[in-house]
Design a protein around this motif. Structure first.
Motif, PDB file in Angstrom:
ATOM      1  N   GLU A  37      44.560  38.496  37.118  1.00 15.99           N
ATOM      2  CA  GLU A  37      44.387  37.885  35.787  1.00 15.99           C
ATOM      3  C   GLU A  37      43.344  38.641  34.980  1.00 15.99           C
ATOM      4  OE1 GLU A  37      44.956  35.116  32.614  1.00 15.99           O
ATOM      5  OE2 GLU A  37      46.184  35.939  34.206  1.00 15.99           O
ATOM      6  N   ALA A  38      42.253  39.067  35.631  1.00 17.08           N
ATOM      7  CA  ALA A  38      41.220  39.843  34.933  1.00 17.08           C
ATOM      8  C   ALA A  38      41.797  41.152  34.411  1.00 17.08           C
ATOM      9  CB  ALA A  38      40.036  40.104  35.869  1.00 17.08           C
ATOM     10  N   ALA A  39      42.604  41.837  35.226  1.00 21.44           N
ATOM     11  CA  ALA A  39      43.224  43.095  34.794  1.00 21.44           C
ATOM     12  C   ALA A  39      44.161  42.860  33.608  1.00 21.44           C
ATOM     13  CB  ALA A  39      43.987  43.719  35.959  1.00 21.44           C
ATOM     14  N   ARG A  40      44.914  41.757  33.634  1.00 25.60           N
ATOM     15  CA  ARG A  40      45.813  41.436  32.521  1.00 25.60           C
ATOM     16  C   ARG A  40      45.025  41.176  31.246  1.00 25.60           C
ATOM     17  NH1 ARG A  40      47.573  37.555  29.533  1.00 25.60           N
ATOM     18  NH2 ARG A  40      46.376  35.909  30.516  1.00 25.60           N
ATOM     19  N   LEU A  41      43.960  40.370  31.343  1.00 24.74           N
ATOM     20  CA  LEU A  41      43.161  40.038  30.166  1.00 24.74           C
ATOM     21  C   LEU A  41      42.470  41.261  29.568  1.00 24.74           C
ATOM     22  CD1 LEU A  41      41.519  36.746  31.440  1.00 24.74           C
ATOM     23  CD2 LEU A  41      43.107  36.956  29.517  1.00 24.74           C
ATOM     24  N   LEU A  42      42.010  42.159  30.434  1.00 20.67           N
ATOM     25  CA  LEU A  42      41.273  43.337  29.965  1.00 20.67           C
ATOM     26  C   LEU A  42      42.188  44.524  29.675  1.00 20.67           C
ATOM     27  CD1 LEU A  42      38.278  43.033  32.424  1.00 20.67           C
ATOM     28  CD2 LEU A  42      38.261  42.540  29.960  1.00 20.67           C
ATOM     29  N   LYS A  43      43.495  44.338  29.961  1.00 19.46           N
ATOM     30  CA  LYS A  43      44.485  45.405  29.743  1.00 19.46           C
ATOM     31  C   LYS A  43      44.078  46.675  30.489  1.00 19.46           C
ATOM     32  CE  LYS A  43      45.926  43.586  25.272  1.00 19.46           C
ATOM     33  NZ  LYS A  43      45.214  42.352  25.290  1.00 19.46           N
ATOM     34  N   ARG A  44      43.690  46.469  31.757  1.00 20.23           N
ATOM     35  CA  ARG A  44      43.325  47.563  32.664  1.00 20.23           C
ATOM     36  C   ARG A  44      44.164  47.437  33.919  1.00 20.23           C
ATOM     37  NH1 ARG A  44      36.833  46.703  32.826  1.00 20.23           N
ATOM     38  NH2 ARG A  44      36.450  46.978  30.607  1.00 20.23           N
ATOM     39  N   ARG A  45      44.341  48.543  34.607  1.00 18.71           N
ATOM     40  CA  ARG A  45      45.081  48.490  35.871  1.00 18.71           C
ATOM     41  C   ARG A  45      44.313  47.736  36.944  1.00 18.71           C
ATOM     42  NH1 ARG A  45      47.594  54.420  36.856  1.00 18.71           N
ATOM     43  NH2 ARG A  45      47.330  54.983  34.692  1.00 18.71           N
ATOM     44  N   ALA A  46      43.004  47.848  36.914  1.00 17.04           N
ATOM     45  CA  ALA A  46      42.181  47.187  37.935  1.00 17.04           C
ATOM     46  C   ALA A  46      40.956  46.573  37.283  1.00 17.04           C
ATOM     47  CB  ALA A  46      41.752  48.186  38.995  1.00 17.04           C
ATOM     48  N   ALA A  47      40.640  45.386  37.700  1.00 18.56           N
ATOM     49  CA  ALA A  47      39.426  44.695  37.245  1.00 18.56           C
ATOM     50  C   ALA A  47      39.104  43.639  38.288  1.00 18.56           C
ATOM     51  CB  ALA A  47      39.636  44.052  35.882  1.00 18.56           C
ATOM     52  N   ARG A  48      37.851  43.386  38.519  1.00 20.46           N
ATOM     53  CA  ARG A  48      37.445  42.368  39.490  1.00 20.46           C
ATOM     54  C   ARG A  48      37.192  41.023  38.824  1.00 20.46           C
ATOM     55  NH1 ARG A  48      39.132  43.870  44.211  1.00 20.46           N
ATOM     56  NH2 ARG A  48      38.410  45.915  44.787  1.00 20.46           N
TER      57      ARG A  48
END
Length: 83
Positions: A37-48
């Protein structure tokens, strides 16, 4: 990354907290710790994690997600949970 390491990167940004930095003053509306969900919100492939904030200095400020880590230049104005 351990839970303690992630919490150190999030810092005191819990829902209800207000903090300032060089970009402005922000109220934390939500904390997202699900990586997908964090990756989706930040529009990044990976996020913690992602922190949903609102700029309290703008009357028309709309909520948005940030994924920046807590640094020495960030200042807590009000702890989360305070209302």
């Amino acid at each position: 990354m351990t839970g303690d390491e992630m919490q150190a990167q999030i810092g005191p940004r819990q829902p209800g907290a207000i903090y300032t930095n060089s970009d402005g003053a922000f109220e934390v509306l939500a904390l997202v710790t699900d990586p997908a969900e964090a990756a989706r919100l930040l529009k990044r492939r990976a996020a913690r994690f992602a922190v949903i904030v609102k700029d309290v200095l703008r009357a028309d400020g709309q909520p948005f997600a940030v994924g920046s880590v807590w640094t020495d230049s960030d200042r807590l104005v009000r702890a989360g949970g305070a209302r």
